[in-house]
Design an enzyme around this catalytic site. Structure first.
Site, PDB file in Angstrom:
ATOM      1  N   ASP A  50      39.807  27.236  29.947  1.00 48.30           N
ATOM      2  CA  ASP A  50      38.967  27.377  31.142  1.00 48.30           C
ATOM      3  C   ASP A  50      39.191  28.713  31.841  1.00 48.30           C
ATOM      4  O   ASP A  50      38.250  29.381  32.248  1.00 48.30           O
ATOM      5  CB  ASP A  50      39.267  26.237  32.129  1.00 48.30           C
ATOM      6  CG  ASP A  50      38.967  24.882  31.508  1.00 48.30           C
ATOM      7  OD1 ASP A  50      37.977  24.798  30.770  1.00 48.30           O
ATOM      8  OD2 ASP A  50      39.739  23.928  31.727  1.00 48.30           O
ATOM      9  N   ASP A  77      38.595  37.552  40.376  1.00 49.84           N
ATOM     10  CA  ASP A  77      39.533  38.341  39.554  1.00 49.84           C
ATOM     11  C   ASP A  77      40.657  38.951  40.387  1.00 49.84           C
ATOM     12  O   ASP A  77      41.517  39.659  39.869  1.00 49.84           O
ATOM     13  CB  ASP A  77      38.784  39.418  38.733  1.00 49.84           C
ATOM     14  CG  ASP A  77      37.966  40.354  39.606  1.00 49.84           C
ATOM     15  OD1 ASP A  77      37.558  39.954  40.704  1.00 49.84           O
ATOM     16  OD2 ASP A  77      37.707  41.504  39.178  1.00 49.84           O
ATOM     17  N   HIS A  78      40.635  38.639  41.702  1.00 46.70           N
ATOM     18  CA  HIS A  78      41.728  39.106  42.588  1.00 46.70           C
ATOM     19  C   HIS A  78      42.426  37.961  43.330  1.00 46.70           C
ATOM     20  O   HIS A  78      43.528  38.149  43.833  1.00 46.70           O
ATOM     21  CB  HIS A  78      41.187  40.126  43.593  1.00 46.70           C
ATOM     22  CG  HIS A  78      40.731  41.391  42.931  1.00 46.70           C
ATOM     23  ND1 HIS A  78      41.482  42.538  42.898  1.00 46.70           N
ATOM     24  CD2 HIS A  78      39.618  41.660  42.209  1.00 46.70           C
ATOM     25  CE1 HIS A  78      40.846  43.462  42.191  1.00 46.70           C
ATOM     26  NE2 HIS A  78      39.706  42.948  41.770  1.00 46.70           N
ATOM     27  N   HIS A 141      32.770  47.123  49.321  1.00 45.63           N
ATOM     28  CA  HIS A 141      32.716  46.580  47.957  1.00 45.63           C
ATOM     29  C   HIS A 141      31.525  45.640  47.961  1.00 45.63           C
ATOM     30  O   HIS A 141      30.779  45.566  48.941  1.00 45.63           O
ATOM     31  CB  HIS A 141      34.045  45.863  47.650  1.00 45.63           C
ATOM     32  CG  HIS A 141      34.150  45.360  46.234  1.00 45.63           C
ATOM     33  ND1 HIS A 141      33.696  46.081  45.147  1.00 45.63           N
ATOM     34  CD2 HIS A 141      34.662  44.206  45.726  1.00 45.63           C
ATOM     35  CE1 HIS A 141      33.926  45.390  44.050  1.00 45.63           C
ATOM     36  NE2 HIS A 141      34.497  44.240  44.363  1.00 45.63           N
ATOM     37  N   ASP A 163      39.319  47.113  44.645  1.00 48.49           N
ATOM     38  CA  ASP A 163      37.958  47.419  44.167  1.00 48.49           C
ATOM     39  C   ASP A 163      37.220  48.062  45.336  1.00 48.49           C
ATOM     40  O   ASP A 163      37.207  47.507  46.434  1.00 48.49           O
ATOM     41  CB  ASP A 163      37.215  46.124  43.787  1.00 48.49           C
ATOM     42  CG  ASP A 163      37.681  45.574  42.441  1.00 48.49           C
ATOM     43  OD1 ASP A 163      38.585  46.180  41.847  1.00 48.49           O
ATOM     44  OD2 ASP A 163      37.149  44.544  42.006  1.00 48.49           O
ATOM     45  N   ASP A 195      40.737  52.321  41.492  1.00 50.25           N
ATOM     46  CA  ASP A 195      39.785  51.503  40.731  1.00 50.25           C
ATOM     47  C   ASP A 195      39.049  52.369  39.694  1.00 50.25           C
ATOM     48  O   ASP A 195      38.469  53.389  40.030  1.00 50.25           O
ATOM     49  CB  ASP A 195      38.795  50.916  41.768  1.00 50.25           C
ATOM     50  CG  ASP A 195      37.656  50.115  41.156  1.00 50.25           C
ATOM     51  OD1 ASP A 195      37.688  49.833  39.952  1.00 50.25           O
ATOM     52  OD2 ASP A 195      36.740  49.751  41.926  1.00 50.25           O
ATOM     53  N   HIS A 366      31.410  49.228  42.672  1.00 51.03           N
ATOM     54  CA  HIS A 366      32.547  50.082  42.305  1.00 51.03           C
ATOM     55  C   HIS A 366      32.187  51.557  42.384  1.00 51.03           C
ATOM     56  O   HIS A 366      31.050  51.949  42.186  1.00 51.03           O
ATOM     57  CB  HIS A 366      33.005  49.755  40.876  1.00 51.03           C
ATOM     58  CG  HIS A 366      33.491  48.350  40.720  1.00 51.03           C
ATOM     59  ND1 HIS A 366      34.793  47.981  40.972  1.00 51.03           N
ATOM     60  CD2 HIS A 366      32.852  47.216  40.363  1.00 51.03           C
ATOM     61  CE1 HIS A 366      34.925  46.687  40.760  1.00 51.03           C
ATOM     62  NE2 HIS A 366      33.768  46.196  40.384  1.00 51.03           N
ATOM     63  N   ASP A 441      44.005  25.052  30.645  1.00 58.26           N
ATOM     64  CA  ASP A 441      43.128  24.206  29.834  1.00 58.26           C
ATOM     65  C   ASP A 441      43.078  22.851  30.518  1.00 58.26           C
ATOM     66  O   ASP A 441      44.027  22.080  30.458  1.00 58.26           O
ATOM     67  CB  ASP A 441      43.723  24.095  28.417  1.00 58.26           C
ATOM     68  CG  ASP A 441      42.817  23.301  27.484  1.00 58.26           C
ATOM     69  OD1 ASP A 441      41.821  22.745  27.966  1.00 58.26           O
ATOM     70  OD2 ASP A 441      43.119  23.230  26.280  1.00 58.26           O
TER      71      ASP A 441
END
Length: 491
Positions: A50, A77-78, A141, A163, A195, A366, A441
């Site tokens: 996952d 993702d952060h 951002h 970012d 970044d 970005h 998972d």
């Protein structure tokens, strides 16, 4: 005396040579400052996985030094790995208002809200720790409340951009605090972690405001159709601009997709999105309005199989059916690796007779080359350390630094797990700490390792044959079978 000082260690545990899974440790004496705590989504060959989160063995081993997790902004993702990391490492989490608003919802789901110390900060706030302090600096951002961080140590200042883009006309709030970057640059900056996601692209990144004009044009050209717009749930400014255009053209707005509903409600509660009176309607109420008076804002712009738009495309959505003449807008670029699934969804939608628009309804969050040069010129660091990107992106930023006069000794391209020791006299990689992908998972974290994955890949490629027989204990005579069972081999 200067030489007796300890050096600053910069240790990326994720987010270099890859997109996502951002987590960097900055260590000085008895302080470890953790910047971000992100996840990444599994590659195609990670069957049944996952999420993928960073390996934090090093942080757990040094847990008495970890002073806190400092978040640059609220993207998965952060911040996505926080619930998994906080179970092993209960330290304070610092972030701006919207970032922590999103984190709270996440921690509530995992039952961690009451045991986690969340510290809300504003731009230019400085957090003093044992031997270092951390300052938040306002950036722009594709989500509000993004920050860069300046870490002050006796050896020098390390600046991490998070970012970012340079947006002089943001949809909400203030422009990036370039003045503060310049002031910190004047003090003398040891290293800049910048970044690299768009380092290959020339020019400047367009302002988020420019998308508003494009949306207005789409609305004025498609006055007689229902409009469905897919974008990232976390791009609050984009959602705001869609709502503004809908309001201008007298349309009601329905929000669809769990993450989209969550973020819009958090953002409006905290005042980061302004909703005209009675503009929002529930998806169930769509049938009470003519199509040309409605807009649906949905998740699924990346072709994710379970997201709302993909379910609409495949006819599996319980409440929304795609009709001929629907206008469907993809307001995002495919993340590298997602192109195939996005194309698949577009094809499905077109087969159902919808008009699909996927050009020019997006600007990046970005910095492109010229924005990166601007930050370097203001911060003027001794060392350039590209972060956030695959190897080709890091190299592209290294080339920008070369153009600005940096030699190879002052540009450091790191791999996850490298320990870079740095002071004004030099910077070198002196060691390596354990890193890697920890797979989530279902409810299991880290229990699926490389061997299980390899087995799954083998099963996927070669199938399996099982031979079953029953033998008598003493004589070894065959009592039953042999039965041959094959799966994914030859029928």
């Amino acid at each position: 005396m200067k030489n007796e000082k300890a050096k600053v260690k910069i240790i990326p545990l994720g987010g270099v040579n890859e997109i996502g899974k951002n987590l960097t440790a900055i260590e000085y004496k008895n302080d470890i400052v953790v910047i971000d705590c992100g996840l990444k989504f599994p590659d195609e060959d990670m069957f049944g996985i996952d999420l993928v989160i960073p390996d934090i063995t090093y942080l757990i081993k040094n847990k008495e030094k970890v002073s806190g997790i400092f978040l640059t902004h609220g993207h998965e993702d952060h911040i996505g790995a926080l619930p998994y990391v906080l179970k092993q490492l209960n330290v304070p989490v610092y972030g701006t208002k919207l970032t922590l608003g999103i984190v709270e919802t996440k921690l509530k789901e995992h039952g961690l809200l009451s045991t986690t110390e969340l510290v809300r900060v504003k731009p230019r706030d400085v957090i003093r720790l044992n031997s270092v302090s951390v300052e938040f600096i306002k950036t722009n951002h594709s989500i509000q409340d993004a920050s860069a961080l300046a870490i002050y140590s006796p050896v020098g200042i390390v600046v991490h951009t998070g970012d970012f883009k340079v947006d002089y006309t943001p949809v909400f709030g203030d422009a990036i605090d370039l003045q503060r970057f310049g002031e910190i640059g004047k003090k003398g900056v040891l290293a800049l972690l910048c970044d690299s996601t768009n380092a290959e692209r020339p020019g400047f990144t367009d302002s988020e405001k420019s998308v508003g004009k494009t949306l207005d044009n789409i609305f004025s050209e498609h006055k007689n159709t229902r409009i469905i717009i897919a974008t990232f749930a976390s791009n609050v400014d984009r959602v705001q601009q869609i709502i503004n255009s809908a309001d201008k053209f007298g349309r009601k707005v329905a929000i669809e997709g769990r993450s989209m509903v969550n973020i819009v409600s958090i953002a409006s509660e905290l005042g980061y999105i302004s909703l005209p009176d009675n503009i929002l309607i529930d998806v169930d109420q769509l049938k009470n309005y003519p199509d040309e008076k409605t807009v649906i804002i949905t998740t699924g712009s990346q072709g994710e199989s379970m997201a709302a738009l993909s379910r609409m495309a495949s006819g599996m959505h319980r409440k929304v059916t795609i009709k001929p003449n629907d206008t469907i807008v993809f307001s995002s670029h495919p993340i590298p690796g997602n192109e195939k699934s996005v194309t698949g969804v577009i094809n499905e939608l077109m087969r159902k007779g919808a008009d699909v628009i996927f050009e020019d309804v997006h600007v990046s969050g970005h910095a492109c080359k010229e924005d990166i040069k601007l930050i370097y010129s203001l911060v003027n660091p001794l060392y350039a350390i590209p972060v956030h990107g695959e190897y080709k992106h890091l190299i592209a930023q290294a080339k920008i630094a070369e153009e600005l006069g940096y030699d190879s000794d002052h540009i450091k391209i790191l791999s996850s797990g490298d320990v870079l020791e740095i002071d004004e006299n030099g910077a070198e990689v002196t060691g390596h700490v354990p890193v890697g992908n920890v797979m989530v998972d279902g409810l299991g974290v880290g229990d699926v390792g490389n061997i299980v994955l390899r087995d799954r890949q083998r099963l996927a490629e070669d199938g399996i044959i099982i031979v079953v027989m029953t033998l008598e204990n003493g004589s070894g005579q065959v009592l039953a079978g042999p039965d041959i069972v094959s799966r994914g081999f030859v029928y």
